[in-house]
Design an enzyme around this catalytic site. Structure first.
Site, PDB file in Angstrom:
ATOM      1  N   HIS B 325       0.812  -1.222   0.000  1.00  0.00           N
ATOM      2  CA  HIS B 325       0.000   0.000   0.000  1.00  0.00           C
ATOM      3  C   HIS B 325       0.841   1.265   0.000  1.00  0.00           C
ATOM      4  O   HIS B 325       0.339   2.341  -0.303  1.00  0.00           O
ATOM      5  CB  HIS B 325      -0.942   0.004   1.208  1.00  0.00           C
ATOM      6  CG  HIS B 325      -2.094  -0.932   1.041  1.00  0.00           C
ATOM      7  ND1 HIS B 325      -2.010  -2.273   1.346  1.00  0.00           N
ATOM      8  CD2 HIS B 325      -3.352  -0.744   0.565  1.00  0.00           C
ATOM      9  CE1 HIS B 325      -3.168  -2.859   1.078  1.00  0.00           C
ATOM     10  NE2 HIS B 325      -3.994  -1.957   0.601  1.00  0.00           N
ATOM     11  N   GLY B 326       2.087   1.148   0.379  1.00  0.00           N
ATOM     12  CA  GLY B 326       2.927   2.340   0.338  1.00  0.00           C
ATOM     13  C   GLY B 326       4.115   2.216   1.251  1.00  0.00           C
ATOM     14  O   GLY B 326       4.156   1.357   2.144  1.00  0.00           O
TER      15      GLY B 326
END
Lengths: 1019, 475
Positions: B325-326
């Site tokens: 997701h990051g």
């Protein structure tokens, strides 16, 4: 049915396109920018910015935008009792309020208490000096609607711990110490409200006729003779409505043509007083009444008193009114120094006496010396501070103001800390030469003031410190403390010089010894700063370096200074023996300049302040300058401080020749082995301030194809930095100048994206006329101060923000720009050039991606007029021919051209070039009813291109553009325009007119700079 | 380009529809994939112009590697490795380099060393999604689960198909292989697609954005201004926002796919009705969970190598899922948080308890755990997350701040309340299916209302600027 619904869905998706194709215009006055589509070309397809610009264009010009927004806003209001309109608050029972007023309603202003108390103090000072000059001063706060009608605001949480709005705080401040000029409109309006009169309309920001009448009658009672019992009636005048919240809520554009200055003459009674009112939009319903009270009333919409741009002569009025909306209280700025400079000479000030300068106490990093002219101050850095102790402050009978007359060797930002219960600080910009600073003294028995003369090493001379007393009653003798008073009004130090009163630190000022006299008679007597051990420790080599190095935030250094002050104050009156102990081998450390720093030259050289610290007894300090690389001695060893004291040496190295890069070295005159060498490179050259908005900012960001000269530097909040490869315009500009004059060039980068010149053009990123603390202009001044206080040129690329909303007229922009140049930049920034005034280079607004022609042309016209009328102001470059590719900014290549053209103007001013502007239209000749010859005059060139297909010309007759057959070169000085239809007698001709003229084939001369024909409007 | 933008709704989408069905009339569907590919690249160009070349070149590389893997059995390991290095290398560089360098620089500075000079890399949008699609293709070809595609346009369309290019669902090649050439467009599909798209549009523009404004106002508060009620409101608002936002995108993607005859896999199955965290991950972002299961968890050994190894595998998957997701510590902690519960449920055997046993209580507990997890996910950094969670679980009462009171207007509150039933509806209930399944006047009337009223209202919200990009765009 499913098929039908599917087709309906597709039809809905296609409706906006269909509406756009058939050209259906809903003609709703919704607020929009008016963007044009970005230009499509091959490279643009792979640039994110192109799609961003296109997306913005689609959103802005969406064919169903207006009806959709209108319907949605209406639904939000009616159905959900809310709005997305940022400026409107929906109350109950249909009442609307401005969002700003709700900020006040929340009673959350306690953090502003000190500022409001200071405002009250300034108002006291204003009242006293205006009244002492024989005029009337009245101050009124137009309360917010939410203050008078809080019951309709609805559910807005208030701050339960603060419970004070700014108006509450102001009322509190003036209740304790009454301000006679204040008319409490909130009180009067509440009383009137009890009579069931509606004072504010439900959907308006400002009061209505009834509310304005309350204010008008209150003023009349204050300024009219007792016999004057005229009844004021509402005499409508043509004023635009800015406060219609219903329209704002629905998304309508509230366009207004109001000028910032209105002059009204009431012919009825010439015996009435002449008045001036400083106000905001709350004045609009008040004017129809107010006009009846004055023979002449000038209305100035300004958040500053006196206003910057209107050049009003305060001496010409009998009554000075100040009418501010409650919500504008924080954004209000009074220039006490300017007001006093207007009125002081004619005012009958009841009391005035001088403070003995010998009572000034050094605190930290500073050396004070009494001379025949006054108190000489050697200030090392931001930490340097002195203090006035136990100065008699104001009380209910006597209002006192401390007036400092102070010479500064360079422009500086002096900071004064009031050591009151709630400490307050104020900054005063010092110019080179004599400055008069007025400091209102708060209402308490006495006060201590800590003063930081500046942020950088420098010499100051405090010529006098006077107390001005204003009283309605005779001043009692006992209010003049004997210790501080000299009898004569103009008492300076001449008497004390001969009679000598230089105390030892720590000794009472009236205990004078013969030794003191002897010291004074020798030369000048510097009293050592009483450094406590910890203070000395704080002045390590690092701290000295950091002191001479610009810090990112001035506040940090001031905080550090405060820490030092706290420590050193405790021991401020220690005897001389508390000074640093003498060591056997002295040491000296030079305060090195920041790497890459460029000093502004004066003529062909610059005087450089060299400072540092020492231990032991090094005797006189010498300094020299050598050139990096060749070790050539640029300035030989020169004594800069013959008698350093207090661990500080400071002096001026004169006539350092322009050029670079250099190193500075210092040594003890007694022992040459005691020396210190600067390691950082620095130079003497040309500093150029770059101001404006994004097309100026992009000078440093757009384009990576050029390489900057090693002598080129950019100065910003981050200090002095190389440019490297980024920033076509800046590099093209700097390189060209360096190539010709061969000295360092520093560009002060203080443009701000989206910034307006005037307040109306503040899109949230600030505006340049704002001089408040923290404003973009103030940040620029701080930057200039950090860079030495002087620049040689200012470049101004701005105007888009002011043109965008169409609310700034040509007259207003011109007045503002002239004021900005004259009253702000040239007043606050030292002129480093050889010209009489600091050269101000205007680059007229570039081609825009969208927008209406009229407001853009108005701004551009104003810029041209200013360039022509203001001395030492130059039209640096015409840039309408440069490609913007349909974006907000120019292409990288266009920035190279722009930078080179502005450099050409600089070289022209320096005498290195013979021209800097392109050809211009000198006349028109109608050959027949379809043919016009345009005569042009050349400057740098002799001919022009293209020969045919010239674009950008418009012929307008009867309000419509006439179809042009062709525009071509007839000869080297003639452009011929042929029309398709016969031309009526009267016609206007434009060249490169408006926001986005057709510049496909503009006229370009054959000079080496390939300059464009300047824009033209005529008939 | 954002689905909920003026240009997409009223420019791009009608243009694709016209050209797609126009070619059907003129060329008998021969160019339908080419038309979709052209518009898909245009779609990507619009959002990330400077990265289009990377998308095209990496697509071509995987296309060739897929063919090589199929045709050179001896060197298939080499080609697979090349593909993995290429795809994961690009992902690592664009997504994690900034984070890695900044953390390294902190270490260097703390050690008194000079930091590494570094210019931040811009993240190409959708890289996490199309990289996973390419990997699934190459691995499936390697595993002989699917043949390599010979038609480069079909392959490029599979990778770049605009409805799911930016934020999924992550479509496996084997699920769509047959549709690339064998799909049939029909009015039924088209209508279902229209309804699904409008449903998603309304979820995004009306509900998710309303919840988002409330969540943003609360998560922007200083920690000392948070009390129990506000922090819970913020957590719940974000819990609703992220579901309605992401599932709305999936709805719109699936809807647009249906317009052109594609059937994309579902991405959500009422995740807030889950009775355990294990169940939650079977319902939330299902295409990603399945991808991790098939291409990471099972290759690591899955649950076949003992409980310890199984737990370790689950932890690895969850950590990587968080990082997917990051590049931020909050995502990492969020992954570990979920991983811990998955492991716990595996060890205690809770995952095997019948879904109907203590259903209400288990749903409530799961929802609570998921909500707390979203606080970790939403916070700017770990300290904010800790402070926020502390405010949620300690009793305090502070007057509502002004900025939050502005966000708590009747409109946004109304839509937040309208979204709340999502927590209580049965686990197998689907609003859009209820709208589409039965034939009859009621669903048609509801559909007509949606098209005639909701779409214009959404358009008005979009043009008035009360719209924000999808949360999952940044992943």
């Amino acid at each position: 049915m499913r098929k039908t619904l599917s087709l309906i869905f597709v039809c809905i998706l296609l409706t906006p396109a269909a509406v756009w194709l058939i050209g259906l215009n809903f003609d709703l006055p919704m607020a929009r920018i008016g963007l044009q589509p970005p230009r499509l070309y091959r490279q643009a397809l792979f640039e994110n910015e192109f799609y961003l610009a296109f997306d913005q264009y689609v959103n802005d010009s969406f064919s169903l935008r207006s009806p959709l927004i209108l319907a949605k806003r209406w639904l939000d209001h009616r159905l959900f009792h809310m709005t997305d309109a940022a400026d409107v608050h929906i109350g109950i029972d249909g009442w609307l309020y401005s969002r700003r007023s709700i900020e006040d309603y929340r009673k959350d202003a306690c953090s502003d208490k000190t500022d409001i108390q200071w405002l009250a103090l300034e108002l006291h000072a204003l009242e006293k000096i205006i009244q002492a000059s024989g005029r009337r001063f009245l101050f009124l706060v137009a309360p917010n609607k939410s203050t008078i009608y809080p019951e309709f605001v609805g559910n807005v949480p208030q701050n339960q711990s603060c419970r004070h709005s700014r108006l509450d705080l102001l009322n509190e401040a003036v209740t304790a110490h009454p301000l006679k000029s204040l008319i409490r409109l909130d009180k009067l309006l509440r009383e009137e409200k009890n009579s069931y009169t509606l004072l504010y309309e439900r959907d308006s920001t400002f009061w209505n006729e009834a509310g304005a009448l309350v204010a008008a009658e209150a003023i009349q009672q204050n300024i009219a003779d007792a016999s004057d019992d005229r009844i004021l009636d509402y005499r409508p005048i043509d004023v635009a409505g800015r406060g219609n919240l219903s329209n704002l809520l629905l998304g309508f554009n509230l366009h207004s043509d109001d000028e910032s200055v209105e002059r009204h003459t009431f012919a009825g009674d010439p015996d009435l007083p002449r008045g001036i009112v400083y106000c905001d939009d709350s004045v609009q319903m008040f004017l129809p009444y107010a006009l009846q009270m004055f023979s002449r009333l000038d209305v100035i919409r300004s958040s500053r008193l006196p206003s910057m741009q209107n050049g009003e002569d305060l001496n010409a009025y009998d009554v000075i009114l100040l009418l501010k909306s409650e919500s504008e209280l924080k954004a209000f700025d009074i220039d006490i120094d300017k007001i006093f400079s207007v009125f002081e000479d004619q005012a009958q000030i009841p009391g005035r006496y001088s403070l003995d300068l010998k009572t000034v106490v050094p605190i930290s990093h500073i050396a004070l010396g009494v001379t025949a002219e006054g108190l000489e101050i050697k200030s090392l850095a931001a930490q340097s501070a002195l203090k006035f102790e136990s100065v008699p402050a104001s009380d209910n009978n006597i209002f006192r103001i401390l007036k400092l007359s102070m010479d500064s060797s360079h422009p500086e930002l002096m900071t004064v800390h009031y050591k009151t219960e709630r400490p307050y600080s104020t900054s005063k910009a010092l110019k080179t030469g004599l400055n008069k600073v007025y400091l209102p003294l708060p209402l308490q028995s006495s006060i201590t003031l800590h003063i930081h003369p500046g942020h950088w090493a420098g010499l100051f001379l405090l010529r006098s410190a006077e107390i001005l007393e204003f009283s309605d009653r005779p001043v009692k003798d006992d209010l003049h403390p004997d210790k501080l008073v000299a009898a004569a009004t103009d008492l300076k130090l001449e008497e004390s010089d001969t009679q000598s009163q230089v105390p030892e630190p720590g000794a009472d000022s009236d205990e004078i010894t013969r030794e003191d006299v002897a010291v004074l008679n020798t030369e000048k007597a510097f009293r050592p700063t009483p450094f406590p051990d910890d203070a000395v420790a704080l002045m390590s080599e690092d701290s000295i370096k950091s002191a001479s190095r610009p810090t990112d935030e001035t506040q940090n250094s001031l905080k550090e200074a405060d820490t030092i002050l706290e420590k050193s104050t405790k021991t401020a009156r220690q005897p001389a023996s508390a000074a640093p102990p003498v060591e056997k081998t002295p040491t000296i450390v030079v305060s090195d300049f920041e790497d890459g720093r460029i000093f502004q030259r004066r003529g062909q050289s610059a005087d450089i302040v060299v400072s540092g610290k020492y231990t032991g007894a090094p005797g006189a300090i010498e300094a020299r300058v050598i050139r990096i690389g060749t070790a050539e001695v640029v300035v030989p060893w020169t004594v800069i401080d013959a008698d350093p004291v207090n661990g500080i040496f400071l002096g001026v190295l004169s006539q350092v020749p322009q050029g670079g890069w250099y190193n500075v070295q210092v040594r003890s005159m007694l022992d040459h082995s005691v020396c210190s060498k600067g390691r950082h490179k620095w130079g003497v050259g040309i500093l150029v301030a770059t101001l404006g908005q994004s097309n100026m900012k992009e000078w440093f960001y757009t384009g990576t194809s050029l390489t900057s000269d090693s002598l080129l530097r950019r100065f910003s909040r981050k200090g002095w930095k190389k440019l490297g490869n980024r920033g076509h315009a800046a590099i093209a500009f700097g390189n060209r100048i360096i190539e010709r004059v061969g000295i360092p060039v520093g560009l002060l980068d203080y443009a701000k994206n989206g910034s307006g010149l005037r307040k109306e053009a503040d899109w949230g990123t600030g505006y340049w006329e704002d001089t408040a603390s923290g404003s973009i202009y103030n940040r620029f001044l701080t930057g200039v101060s950090r860079a030495g206080g002087a620049v040689e040129f200012v470049i101004w690329i701005q105007g888009e923000a002011d043109a965008a909303r169409g609310t700034v007229t040509q007259t207003e922009y011109r007045a503002s720009l002239e004021s900005f140049i004259g009253n702000q930049v040239r007043a606050d920034v030292d002129n480093g050039s050889d010209s009489k005034h600091l050269p101000f280079l205007i680059v007229t607004m570039v081609k825009r991606p969208g927008g209406k022609d009229k407001p853009h042309q108005a701004i551009r016209n104003a810029q041209k007029i200013v360039a022509e009328h203001v001395p030492d102001c130059y039209l640096a470059a015409t840039t309408l021919d440069l490609k913007n590719l349909g974006r907000q900014h120019l292409s990288p290549e266009a920035y190279i051209t722009m930078g080179s053209r502005v450099a050409q103007t600089v070289l022209f001013i320096l005498g290195e070039e013979t021209y800097h502007r392109g050809p211009w239209v000198s006349g028109m000749k109608r050959l027949d009813n379809r043919t016009i010859d345009v005569k042009i005059r050349h400057r740098g060139g002799t001919d022009f291109t293209p020969a045919t297909g010239i674009t950008g010309w418009e012929v307008i007759a009867d309000g419509t553009r006439q179809p042009i057959n062709q525009v071509y070169r007839h000869d080297s000085e003639t452009i011929r325009i042929t029309l398709k239809n016969p031309l009526p007698d009267k016609a206007k001709i434009h060249y490169l007119y408006g926001a986005m003229p057709d510049t496909t084939n503009p006229v370009i001369d054959n000079s080496t700079m390939a300059l464009p024909l300047e824009e033209y409007q005529g008939g | 380009m954002v689905f909920s933008s003026t240009f997409f709704l009223f420019g791009f989408l009608p243009a694709v529809i016209i050209f797609y069905f126009g070619q059907r009339l003129l060329f008998q569907r021969k160019l339908r994939n080419a038309v979709l590919l052209f518009f898909s690249y245009l779609f990507y160009l619009y959002g990330a112009a400077s990265f289009l070349l990377i998308l095209i070149l990496s697509t071509l590389a995987d296309y060739l590697l897929g063919l090589l893997i199929e045709r050179n059995l001896k060197q298939q390991n080499l080609y697979l490795s090349l593909s993995l290095i290429l795809n994961l290398g690009l992902l690592a560089y664009f997504k994690y380099a900034n984070f890695f360098i900044s953390e390294l620089n902190i270490l260097l500075l703390n050690s008194g060393l000079n930091p590494i000079a570094w210019t931040d890399v811009i993240l190409p949008i959708g890289i996490s999604f199309f990289t996973f699609q390419k990997l699934s293709y190459v691995i499936d070809v390697y595993r002989r689960k699917t043949p390599a595609l010979v038609n480069v346009i079909d392959f490029a369309l599979y990778i770049a198909m605009f409805p799911q290019l930016i934020a999924g669902p992550i479509v496996r090649f084997r699920h769509i292989h047959s549709q690339l050439n064998g799909r049939r467009e029909s009015w039924d599909f088209f209508y279902t697609g229209v309804m699904r798209f409008c449903w998603g549009l309304a979820k995004k523009v009306v509900i998710a954005n309303s919840c988002g404004r409330i969540a943003n106002a609360i998560f922007s508060l200083e920690l000392e201004l948070l009390d129990t009620k506000i922090s819970w409101l913020g957590a719940l608002a974000y819990t609703l926002q992220i579901y309605f936002d992401f599932s709305a995108y999936s709805d719109m993607a699936i809807g647009i796919g249906l317009l052109f005859g594609f059937t994309f896999p579902e991405n959500f199955n009422r995740p807030y009705s889950a009775v355990s965290i294990t169940d939650f991950w079977r319902r939330w972002h299902m295409t990603l969970s399945r991808w991790f299961r098939d291409y990471l968890y099972i290759p690591l050994g899955g649950n076949r190598q003992g409980i310890t190894r199984t737990c370790l595998n689950m932890a690895v998957v969850c950590v990587l899922c968080g990082l997917w997701h990051g590049a931020n510590w909050t995502f990492l902690v969020w992954g570990i948080y979920h991983g811990s519960f998955l492991v716990l449920e595996r060890i205690t055997g809770m995952r095997d308890v019948s879904p109907n046993k203590h259903k209400v209580l288990r749903r409530a507990i799961t929802l609570l755990l998921v909500t707390v997890g979203w606080v970790l996910f939403r916070s700017q950094d770990i300290s904010q997350a800790i402070g926020f969670i502390h405010a949620m679980f300690t009793v305090s009462n502070i007057p509502i701040s002004y900025t939050v009171s502005l966000a708590l207007n009747y409109r946004d509150l109304f839509f937040l309340l309208a979204a709340l039933p999502i927590f209580f509806l049965p686990g197998n209930f689907s609003g859009i299916k209820a709208l589409l399944s039965p034939r009859g006047p009621v669903p048609l009337f509801a559909g007509a209302l949606m098209i005639l009223l909701l779409v214009p209202y959404c358009a008005a919200l979009i043009v008035d600027g009360s719209n924000s990009p999808f949360i999952y765009f940044k992943f």
